[in-house]
Write a protein that holds these residues in place. Structure first.
Motif, mmCIF file in Angstrom:
data_model
loop_
_atom_site.group_PDB
_atom_site.id
_atom_site.type_symbol
_atom_site.label_atom_id
_atom_site.label_comp_id
_atom_site.label_asym_id
_atom_site.label_seq_id
_atom_site.Cartn_x
_atom_site.Cartn_y
_atom_site.Cartn_z
ATOM 1 N N ILE A 132 76.799 28.903 -37.153
ATOM 2 C CA ILE A 132 76.303 29.000 -35.779
ATOM 3 C C ILE A 132 74.787 29.011 -35.789
ATOM 4 C CG2 ILE A 132 76.161 30.512 -33.772
ATOM 5 C CD1 ILE A 132 79.001 31.404 -34.343
ATOM 6 N N ALA A 133 74.222 29.815 -36.707
ATOM 7 C CA ALA A 133 72.767 29.945 -36.720
ATOM 8 C C ALA A 133 72.096 28.597 -36.968
ATOM 9 C CB ALA A 133 72.353 30.949 -37.795
ATOM 10 N N TYR A 134 72.716 27.736 -37.773
ATOM 11 C CA TYR A 134 72.128 26.424 -38.049
ATOM 12 C C TYR A 134 72.767 25.340 -37.209
ATOM 13 C CZ TYR A 134 69.411 28.332 -41.901
ATOM 14 O OH TYR A 134 68.501 29.039 -42.639
ATOM 15 N N ARG A 135 73.436 25.745 -36.128
ATOM 16 C CA ARG A 135 74.049 24.836 -35.147
ATOM 17 C C ARG A 135 74.815 23.709 -35.823
ATOM 18 N NH1 ARG A 135 69.182 26.191 -32.984
ATOM 19 N NH2 ARG A 135 69.431 27.635 -31.263
ATOM 20 N N THR A 136 75.821 24.133 -36.612
ATOM 21 C CA THR A 136 76.582 23.151 -37.364
ATOM 22 C C THR A 136 77.892 22.868 -36.655
ATOM 23 O OG1 THR A 136 75.670 24.215 -39.294
ATOM 24 C CG2 THR A 136 77.415 22.619 -39.666
ATOM 25 N N GLY A 137 78.085 21.663 -36.198
ATOM 26 C CA GLY A 137 79.363 21.230 -35.626
ATOM 27 C C GLY A 137 79.738 21.989 -34.365
ATOM 28 N N ASP A 138 80.857 21.614 -33.756
ATOM 29 C CA ASP A 138 81.317 22.340 -32.582
ATOM 30 C C ASP A 138 82.251 23.447 -33.031
ATOM 31 O OD1 ASP A 138 83.502 21.020 -33.367
ATOM 32 O OD2 ASP A 138 83.820 19.869 -31.543
ATOM 33 N N ARG A 139 82.766 24.173 -32.040
ATOM 34 C CA ARG A 139 83.557 25.361 -32.330
ATOM 35 C C ARG A 139 84.761 25.034 -33.223
ATOM 36 N NH1 ARG A 139 84.269 30.357 -29.900
ATOM 37 N NH2 ARG A 139 86.440 31.049 -29.900
ATOM 38 N N ALA A 140 85.489 23.979 -32.867
ATOM 39 C CA ALA A 140 86.705 23.634 -33.618
ATOM 40 C C ALA A 140 86.344 23.257 -35.058
ATOM 41 C CB ALA A 140 87.431 22.486 -32.934
ATOM 42 N N ALA A 141 85.266 22.471 -35.203
ATOM 43 C CA ALA A 141 84.859 22.046 -36.547
ATOM 44 C C ALA A 141 84.460 23.250 -37.382
ATOM 45 C CB ALA A 141 83.699 21.067 -36.442
ATOM 46 N N ARG A 142 83.774 24.187 -36.728
ATOM 47 C CA ARG A 142 83.340 25.377 -37.469
ATOM 48 C C ARG A 142 84.533 26.191 -37.927
ATOM 49 N NH1 ARG A 142 79.235 26.285 -33.285
ATOM 50 N NH2 ARG A 142 80.632 27.866 -32.481
ATOM 51 N N ARG A 143 85.494 26.342 -37.006
ATOM 52 C CA ARG A 143 86.699 27.114 -37.375
ATOM 53 C C ARG A 143 87.402 26.477 -38.571
ATOM 54 N NH1 ARG A 143 87.946 31.531 -33.682
ATOM 55 N NH2 ARG A 143 85.790 32.213 -33.727
ATOM 56 N N LYS A 144 87.485 25.163 -38.564
ATOM 57 C CA LYS A 144 88.152 24.454 -39.645
ATOM 58 C C LYS A 144 87.390 24.681 -40.952
ATOM 59 C CE LYS A 144 89.763 19.781 -40.638
ATOM 60 N NZ LYS A 144 88.553 19.252 -41.304
ATOM 61 N N ARG A 145 86.080 24.613 -40.821
ATOM 62 C CA ARG A 145 85.231 24.821 -42.001
ATOM 63 C C ARG A 145 85.400 26.239 -42.555
ATOM 64 N NH1 ARG A 145 82.907 23.412 -46.363
ATOM 65 N NH2 ARG A 145 80.862 24.296 -46.771
ATOM 66 N N VAL A 146 85.500 27.236 -41.660
ATOM 67 C CA VAL A 146 85.679 28.626 -42.109
ATOM 68 C C VAL A 146 86.977 28.743 -42.898
ATOM 69 C CG1 VAL A 146 86.145 30.989 -41.344
ATOM 70 C CG2 VAL A 146 84.309 29.670 -40.285
ATOM 71 N N ASP A 147 88.048 28.116 -42.394
ATOM 72 C CA ASP A 147 89.325 28.162 -43.109
ATOM 73 C C ASP A 147 89.198 27.535 -44.494
ATOM 74 O OD1 ASP A 147 90.335 29.397 -40.972
ATOM 75 O OD2 ASP A 147 91.689 27.808 -40.316
ATOM 76 N N GLU A 148 88.493 26.391 -44.550
ATOM 77 C CA GLU A 148 88.268 25.738 -45.852
ATOM 78 C C GLU A 148 87.528 26.666 -46.806
ATOM 79 O OE1 GLU A 148 87.435 21.327 -44.010
ATOM 80 O OE2 GLU A 148 85.912 22.222 -45.314
ATOM 81 N N GLY A 154 89.428 31.790 -52.373
ATOM 82 C CA GLY A 154 90.691 32.404 -52.763
ATOM 83 C C GLY A 154 91.218 33.448 -51.808
ATOM 84 N N LEU A 155 90.853 33.331 -50.527
ATOM 85 C CA LEU A 155 91.423 34.230 -49.525
ATOM 86 C C LEU A 155 92.232 33.388 -48.542
ATOM 87 C CD1 LEU A 155 88.342 36.496 -48.685
ATOM 88 C CD2 LEU A 155 90.315 37.130 -50.039
ATOM 89 N N ASP A 156 93.475 33.772 -48.309
ATOM 90 C CA ASP A 156 94.325 33.038 -47.391
ATOM 91 C C ASP A 156 93.820 33.239 -45.962
ATOM 92 O OD1 ASP A 156 96.288 31.919 -45.927
ATOM 93 O OD2 ASP A 156 97.835 33.405 -46.420
ATOM 94 N N PRO A 157 93.347 32.154 -45.293
ATOM 95 C CA PRO A 157 92.768 32.325 -43.950
ATOM 96 C C PRO A 157 93.736 32.993 -42.978
ATOM 97 C CG PRO A 157 92.487 30.063 -44.700
ATOM 98 C CD PRO A 157 93.348 30.759 -45.711
ATOM 99 N N ALA A 158 95.017 32.657 -43.083
ATOM 100 C CA ALA A 158 95.982 33.210 -42.135
ATOM 101 C C ALA A 158 96.046 34.730 -42.255
ATOM 102 C CB ALA A 158 97.364 32.604 -42.385
#
Lengths: 358, 330, 299
Positions: A132-148, A154-158
């Motif tokens: 967010i601080a570096y204004r990377t992608g939109d909300r959905a893209a960021r969420r996907k990136r966080v899961d990746e 090695g932490l299960d996002p779910a």
């Protein structure tokens, strides 16, 4: 990702990724009541390079200035003097948004995994913060990136994305901090005692994670710790700090096989061995580090050094390259015979400290 | 068995936390012989510290304790505060991890040592002060007379730990428990303090219990090693047997602790043998072996039944259904 | 090395799981105590609020201002006046209800003003530091140095007594108190590693304040404010008692005590009834604050 590598953005081959020259950091020590008691030079004139893809380990004990050095590299706070060039950009001259952009590819992992995560935030938001601080992608893209990213460490996002830091163990919390550090695809990660507070089995897990990320993301590390064995295990090159100065820098294997500085030797001898009966070297180093407010003249290690002579008190040793890439700041390095007139007794008398003979 | 200095039998400690039972120590037995060094090794939360605090009578009143701990035949558990105070200091003493917090910052160190002497012995102030300075010399504090008049903040971490050891030694205890006493210190200082402890052990003929998470420390300084996991002892053996060449480590947990210690001999970027997962929740221990969920060689019987800690070889006890051969070295 | 491991003995020597050392009654008591510490004061305050604000909407209460002299000085549990009436025949329960409304209105408004203005000043002073901190801290010092009650008297004297003026006067007391607490909390927070981490991760300025500082100091402020509300209720009572608070004939707990005090020996219940409501409300607020502090682990 939105990073657009420009030709100037990538260092040319053979160029160091990070280059620190004569970095000095000072703190004013105040007496009770606010009077100025003195200036501590926590880091005095430290220089080193980190090459792309390389891990440089910095070892030092309490008060050696290694953490201060890490903060000075991150410009938090900015060093008193000296230069820090990262990917061809001089960081010490930059301010505000430009510093932020320049620092984007330099991230950090601190010692206390819980302390460095906001207790009120959920894991997902913590990892998303730099995006967010570096204004990377939109909300959905960021969420996907966080899961990746959570997957990567090695932490299960779910299971973990919605937890608060207090619902994590120390190792998991450190994984979250690592996910945040690699979120922006940095080229350098500064680890300040990043595994020191973890239990030994968890420590091994996190160290392996660092290794995995190094090869997968082609990262460089500045790995700072007090444990020489640990540092040697992860680093290509090792630098030893004592009282704000570099004593010895060299390839990890060379520093371990043939240490040149008496202090490095002492550190190696102090590591408990898992082989019983392996003759314990009677602690080769005596006494306590002197006060950094009033460091010894000449070589800062001379008050505890078994090889110190008058020369060490008069003249500060300059770093010398004695083997390929192996620098030492000592008048009488260990690959040379000990000086004839050892003036240990004199040095002891001068500091008012007497040591018992073993 | 009667010549043991400390004999702990089936020690159990539970706490009621937030309406759940935390089994901190769950049936621990061991003995310490006079003049010997026992290392209790385990991760945080393995119960090693609680175990020793129970012996010292230092647990809060909310702890439920059962079992027995006998020092030279006399029971320590369930003593009144007054009786405990008599034992503490004169028979057993403890040194803690954080010397900064264990010392009173507003009192000169000399006064604190003098107080410790006077609580245990009927001596004059002058006599106690002389003994205090002797103690400071005993723990190799240079310029003892000067340090006597200093405050804790004027001392370095290593010096403070020396002062703590001096206080612990005030009444020449027969048993000294060092609870992570060198963990917060630098390696060079740690080596100095450990060496001091071993020398004092020789001089004063003390037994020593080292509580630590560091296998290296146990290997270098202990005669006997006890490995704890989730409140239980999982393996116990003489240090030489456990760490000597062709090591006889039987528990995978002990092996894992040993492997995780950083080695100078390993090349850079060497992948470490890794045990996944983390210790079980002490409020909900599994019915079987508590290490089974993390163990590479766990089978169905490990999950179903907890193995008992049995002496399978002279002096070597372990609790495992499928102990590893050749010390488990990969 | 040959180690004798007789499998037969192993299989037969499965130790039974050790019984629990902590009895289950103690665990249940612990859980119950934790729940009670929160819900007893919370329940009482909910009841008080319902009584003061909902009751008069549902039931037709007698006037809290005008009484009929015919029904004066009726004892408690009289028909139609279950707490009795005062010397002027005004229903005491109605006075308690409307007095309670005022007590809550004033104390909550004062605390909210304190949090918004004082908290705002405190955060800005604590976060930005330097000369901003110096200036704002001096302003707070000046305000805190003013004796709140005297200032309230001056305001009431100069502007005339009214609910608005009471709120204004007491805010002068609440703003610096909360301001200093928030500034202290912000300073502590600013030194923590996760604040450095947030700044290094690229988050800046107001976003740090809104997303990192506010959520972290909020639990502390809420528990502190609950105690604050109690103090403001007492101060408001004191102003009323002195005759500088809510103007008569409107009912307030403080003025009820003041009036009752004139006939204290003959009819102690005139003083006792409002005092008990005042006391129990303040105690409940304190208990709720403590229970929340325990839950949230606030120091």
């Amino acid at each position: 990702m939105t990073a657009q590598p420009t030709p100037a953005d990538q260092p040319a081959a053979g160029e160091p990724l990070l280059s620190a020259r004569d970095v000095v950091q000072e703190f004013v020590v105040r007496e009770r009541g606010g009077g100025k008691a003195g200036v501590v030079q926590a880091v005095s004139g430290v220089s080193f390079d980190v090459m792309p893809g390389e891990t440089l380990g910095i070892v030092g004990e309490t008060g050696s200035g290694k953490s201060t050095l890490a903060r000075a590299i991150l410009q938090a706070p900015r060093p008193k003097s000296g230069s820090v060039v990262f990917r061809g950009t001089e960081l010490t001259k930059l301010r505000g948004g430009r510093l932020l952009q320049a620092r984007r590819h330099m991230q950090f992992v601190f010692q206390d995994p819980f302390g460095s995560l906001d207790p009120k935030w959920r894991v997902r938001s913590i990892v998303e913060e730099p995006l967010i601080a570096y204004r990377t992608g939109d909300r959905a893209a960021r969420r996907k990136r966080v899961d990746e990213l959570l997957d990567l460490v090695g932490l299960d996002p779910a299971r973990y994305a919605k937890r608060h830091p207090r619902e994590l163990s120390g190792g998991q919390a450190q994984r979250v901090a690592i996910a945040r550090a690699v979120a922006l695809e940095p080229s350098l990660i500064i680890c300040d005692e990043a595994v020191s507070s973890l239990d030994v089995l968890i420590q091994a897990q996190v160290l392996n994670l660092f290794e995995k990320l190094r090869s997968e993301l082609s990262l460089s590390y500045l790995f700072i710790a007090h444990d020489l064995a640990l540092v040697k295990q992860v680093s290509d090159r090792v630098a030893v700090m004592y009282l704000g100065k570099m004593c010895e820098t060299g390839p990890g294997e060379a520093v371990y096989r043939q240490p040149l500085h008496p202090y490095t030797r002492a550190l190696l001898d102090s590591i408990p061995s898992t082989e019983p009966g392996a003759a314990r070297a009677a602690a080769t180093i005596k006494g306590e580090p002197p006060s950094p407010i009033n460091p010894p003249s000449g070589c800062r290690f001379r008050t505890r050094c078994p090889r110190a002579t008058d020369l060490c008190a008069q003249e500060e040793p300059e770093p010398r390259e004695l083997a390929a890439g192996h620098l030492v700041a000592c008048h009488f390095p260990l690959n040379q015979p000990a000086p004839v007139a050892t003036a240990v007794a004199a040095a002891d008398a001068a500091t008012g400290v007497t040591f018992r003979s073993v | 068995m009667t010549d043991a200095l400390l004999q702990v039998d089936d020690l159990r400690v539970s706490f009621a936390v937030g309406g759940l039972e935390v089994r901190a120590v769950d049936g621990v037995s061991f003995t310490v012989d006079p003049g010997r060094t026992l290392a209790i090794i385990g991760e945080s939360g393995s119960g090693k510290t609680v175990c020793c605090r129970a012996i010292m009578g230092l647990l809060p009143g909310t702890a439920a304790i059962s079992g027995s701990a006998r020092l030279r035949g006399s029971e320590l558990l369930g003593l009144s505060d007054a009786e405990l105070r008599r034992h503490r200091g004169s028979d057993v003493a403890m040194v803690f991890q954080d010397p900064a917090r264990s010392l009173n910052p507003t009192m000169r160190v000399g006064v604190q040592i003098t107080e410790a002497i006077k609580t245990h012995r009927a001596v004059s102030r002058r006599e106690a002060q002389t003994q205090a300075i002797e103690l400071l010399r005993l723990v190799r504090i240079p310029a003892a007379e000067r340090r006597f008049h200093e405050y804790p903040h004027q001392l370095s971490g290593g010096m403070r730990q020396r002062v703590m050891i001096a206080i612990a030694l005030a009444c020449r205890p027969k048993l000294l428990i060092a609870d992570e006493a060198t963990t917060s210190l630098d390696v060079t200082t740690q080596a100095q303090i450990m060496e001091l402890l071993l020398e004092l052990q020789q001089e004063l003929d003390m037994a020593l219990i080292l509580i630590s998470h560091d296998m290296g420390l146990a290997a270098s300084y202990a005669d006997e090693v006890v490995v704890m996991y989730a409140g239980k002892i999982v393996e116990q053996a003489p240090a030489m047997r456990l760490f000597g060449t062709g090591g006889a480590v039987r528990m995978r947990y002990t092996r894992a602790l040993l492997d995780a210690v950083p080695h100078l001999e390993r090349p850079a970027h060497y992948p470490l043998p890794v045990v996944g997962g983390r210790p079980p929740d002490p409020t909900a221990l599994p019915p079987g072996c508590s290490f089974a969920p993390r163990c590479a060689s766990a089978a169905d019987d490990c999950v179903a039944k907890a193995p008992a800690l049995l002496e399978h070889a002279p002096g070597h006890r372990w609790a495992c259904w499928h102990p590893c051969e050749n010390g488990g070295a990969a | 090395m040959a180690v004798p491991t007789p499998d037969v003995t192993l299989a037969t020597r499965v130790p039974p799981p050790l019984p629990s050392l902590v009895n289950s009654r103690r665990l249940r008591t612990q859980r119950l105590g934790r729940a009670l510490r929160l819900w007893v004061p919370a329940g009482f305050l909910i009841l008080m609020l319902a009584m003061c604000f909902l009751w008069p909407l549902v039931y037709n209460l007698p006037s809290s201002v005008n009484g009929n002299i015919i029904y004066s000085s009726e004892p408690p549990f009289s028909p139609g006046h279950w707490l009795g009436t005062n010397t002027l025949g005004v229903d005491i329960f109605s006075q308690i209800v409307y007095g309670g409304q005022i007590a809550f209105e004033v104390s909550v408004s004062v605390t909210v003003i304190g949090i918004v203005v004082g908290g705002g000043i405190g955060i800005i002073a604590g976060y930005f530091g330097g000369w901003i901190d110096a200036v704002l801290s001096r302003i707070l010092d000046v305000l805190i140095a003013f004796p709140a009650l005297v200032l309230a008297l001056v305001i009431a004297e100069g502007l005339g007594p009214s609910e608005m003026h009471v709120i204004l006067a007491l805010s002068v007391f609440a703003i610096p108190a909360l301001g200093r607490v928030v500034r202290g909390a912000t300073l502590t927070l600013r030194a923590l590693p996760f604040m450095t981490a947030a700044r290094l991760a690229g988050t800046r300025g107001w976003r740090i304040i809104v997303r990192h500082i506010v959520p972290n100091i909020l639990p502390g402020i809420v528990t502190f404010s609950l105690l604050g509300i109690g103090i403001v209720i007492i101060l408001e009572g004191a102003l009323d008692f002195l005759g500088y608070g809510i103007p008569l004939p409107e009912a307030s707990w403080g003025s009820m005590i003041a009036q009752g005090q004139q006939v204290l020996t003959a009819q102690p219940e005139y003083v006792l009834i409002p005092s008990i409501f005042l006391l129990v409300t303040v105690v409940a607020l304190n208990m709720l604050g403590d229970a929340l502090r325990e839950r949230w682990g606030v120091q």
